[in-house]
Design an enzyme around this catalytic site. Structure first.
Site: not given
Length: 628
Positions: A143, A156
């Site tokens: 990501s 995250y």
């Protein structure tokens, strides 16, 4: 599709029942892959298989990747079931929306187990078998949040960053064995990712709508195209890649881009709602010391009201405090000489402002410190240019080294937690430079949070001449000094003391730290201007040359409303010119990100500086604009 074919290959897909995972599985089945699919839900696996063509060759395995050890067990089960794995898709992942201060250790560990440790465990378990067969392929869904500091997505992003960095390293290590690693950055996908994410304080996530991001079937096609191509990193979203690159070469630009999101997430009052980021209020120009480098000595001899701001002036300022983020009650004098200081700090705190002072510390007795802390002071900075009595009192004439040390230590005892934050300003001069490490050690001993190494850059008339250690060009001497300060900063890090430091040679900035676009300086007599340098003006020295700093005034707050002064011609001129400079500077960086042509950092910076319109008078001869 790229050079690699999935037809007849044994492919393991984790997180197969999720939005992107289930779409990948269907497309891989259509491409003729023999699939091993995993989920921690038997029901979800049954639903997935029932939606596939009856001819699909698929082996379901229940595995909970949040449980340490389950990833290794999954790898063993997959090998037992199909003999070998040609391709691994590390697709399983979990989101977590929370400010870093809200996060819990339990959930951080849980998230890293799913997003980082389990994918790595699978890779390490399968690599020996891939080596024995002469090759294999590993595809990790990572990501952009792992490269960009996105508010509320820190954990995250950290878990995905860790996976990306370690598997990028493995790509180099495993390439000689025919094992390809591809890290895919898909961007935002219209899936159930946010719906399934962990969250604190009911954080809504970044995309709290029914539809958000690219359709999962389109992203799945692009992921498979990347997975069939060359090993390396593949970015499916341009904007994410640009921000990731910018985060490395120009972090301040990225932080500005993310401020609106930050304000939305943390629910702070943004600068658009509060007109002024900083209001510097010169509560006193009077001083109780005679410092050898003080530039304001001559100005002080011509003051009215004993050099103290009056209540009338403060009353004119006070109605505007709800539009101010931070109030610094410091100017050219000693703020503790202002008898109403604690009362004014309390006024600013009541309006929601952060507050602070820069003091020489001699009057900061335990009683005075207790009053200021009770009023709500957020930070106290003490000017302390020597780490021993002899050096300090030679510079700060009329002070008492031991008393100042005692006063600083008392603040550390009285404060609640880390409020107020405490700092020491250490102005670098020939007579004290040898003490840069000693001042750090002293700060740690006194319980001080931060040491600021400042240049002796402000000169008015004859005061301060010859004390500066910076130079117009880099030399052996400036490099030596930078190394000495760097060593002091390294020592400070070990001792738990933060540091700041300025350059010893000039680099033109688009705007100085004062930034007149959203800050204002108000003199002790109520005169408003861009900053203390321009508010006072006078003869100064700029890199060895005698020059004149002009006076720039917007008017007096006792005669004209501050909001009206903010719209006067000189104020608008400074605001607009700095805005033009910032826009021109940023345009060069944006252009390089858009075109994908990234010259060296030095060349890019030089091009950005050359693109800016000239700074206005005064700023052209101010060391602050040159990072000194």
């Amino acid at each position: 599709m790229g050079r690699y074919s999935f037809d007849g290959k044994n492919v393991l897909v984790t997180g197969a029942s999720g939005g992107l995972g289930s779409t990948l599985v269907r497309k891989l089945a259509d491409l003729g892959a023999r699939l091993v699919v995993t989920s921690r839900s038997a029901k979800a696996l049954d639903e997935l298989i029932s939606g596939l063509p009856t001819a699909a060759d698929i082996t379901p395995i229940i595995a909970d990747l949040s449980v340490p050890g389950d990833a290794k067990t999954l790898a063993e089960s997959a090998l037992d079931a199909v003999g070998h794995i040609d391709v691994l898709f590390n697709n399983a992942g979990l989101g977590y929306f929370a400010l870093m201060e809200e996060t819990t250790e339990e959930r951080i560990r849980y998230l890293f187990e799913v997003n980082t440790f389990s994918p790595l465990a699978l890779i390490r378990a399968l690599v020996p078998h891939m080596k024995s067969r002469g090759g294999g392929r590993i595809v990790n869904i990572v990501s952009a949040a792992g490269r960009v500091p996105i508010p509320s997505v820190g954990v995250y992003g950290g878990s995905k960053s860790a996976l990306a960095v370690m598997t990028n390293t493995m790509r180099l290590e495993l390439a000689p064995f025919g094992i390809d690693i591809i890290n895919v950055y898909p961007g935002t996908i219209d899936s159930s990712f946010e719906e399934n994410a962990l969250r604190e304080s009911n954080r809504s996530g970044l995309c709290p709508t029914d539809r958000c991001g690219e359709p999962k079937f389109r992203i799945a096609d692009q992921v498979l195209e990347a997975a069939a191509g060359k090993p390396g990193e593949v970015w499916l979203e341009r904007q994410g890649k640009r921000l990731a690159v910018a985060a490395l070469i120009w972090p301040a630009f990225v932080e500005r881009r993310l401020k609106a999101l930050r304000d939305k997430v943390v629910k702070t009052t943004s600068l658009k709602q509060r007109r002024w980021r900083l209001m510097q209020v010169e509560s006193a120009i009077a001083c109780n010391l005679r410092c050898v480098m003080c530039p304001w000595t001559e100005i002080r001899s011509r003051v009215e009201h004993r050099g103290l701001m009056t209540q009338e002036i403060w009353n004119a300022i006070k109605p505007h405090l709800p539009e101010v983020t931070t109030v610094d009650f410091t100017g050219g004098g000693e703020p503790l000489l202002q008898p109403r200081l604690a009362e004014w700090i309390a006024d600013a705190k009541a309006a929601g402002c952060q507050t602070g002072i820069l003091t020489n510390g001699l009057l900061l007795t335990r009683e005075v410190a207790a009053k200021l802390i009770a009023a709500g002071l957020d930070w106290i900075c003490v000017s302390m240019d020597g780490a021993t009595k002899e050096v300090y009192e030679k510079i700060r004439q009329g002070s008492d080294f031991e008393r100042v040390c005692d006063n600083l230590a008392a603040v550390a005892e009285l404060r609640r937690g880390r409020v107020p934050m405490t700092m020491i300003n250490f102005v670098l001069m020939p007579m004290n430079f040898h003490q840069v490490e000693e001042i750090v050690t002293l700060a740690a001993k006194l319980g001080v949070d931060q040491v600021n190494f400042k240049q002796c850059e402000v000169v008015r008339g004859e005061h301060g001449k010859g004390f500066g250690l910076f130079a117009s060009e880099e030399s052996k001497e400036t490099r030596r000094r930078e190394k000495n300060v760097a060593r002091a900063c390294s020592l400070a890090k070990k001792l738990g003391v933060a540091t700041t430091a300025f350059s010893f040679t000039p680099t033109e900035l688009p705007v100085c730290g004062q930034d007149p676009r959203d800050s204002v300086f108000i003199r002790y007599d109520g005169t408003a201007g861009p900053c203390i340098n321009l508010a006072v003006g006078g003869t100064t020295r700029f890199f060895g040359e005698e020059v004149t700093m002009p006076q720039v005034h917007y008017g007096r707050v006792t005669e004209t409303e501050l909001t009206e002064l903010w719209e006067t011609e000189p104020c608008r001129r400074y605001r607009e010119r700095f805005q033009e400079r910032v826009q021109a500077y940023e345009k060069v960086y944006r252009g390089s990100l858009i075109t994908g042509s990234l010259p060296s950092a030095d060349r890019l910076k030089a091009s950005a500086i050359a693109a800016m319109p000239e700074a206005l008078e005064g700023c052209r001869v101010c060391h602050y604009l040159y990072d000194i």
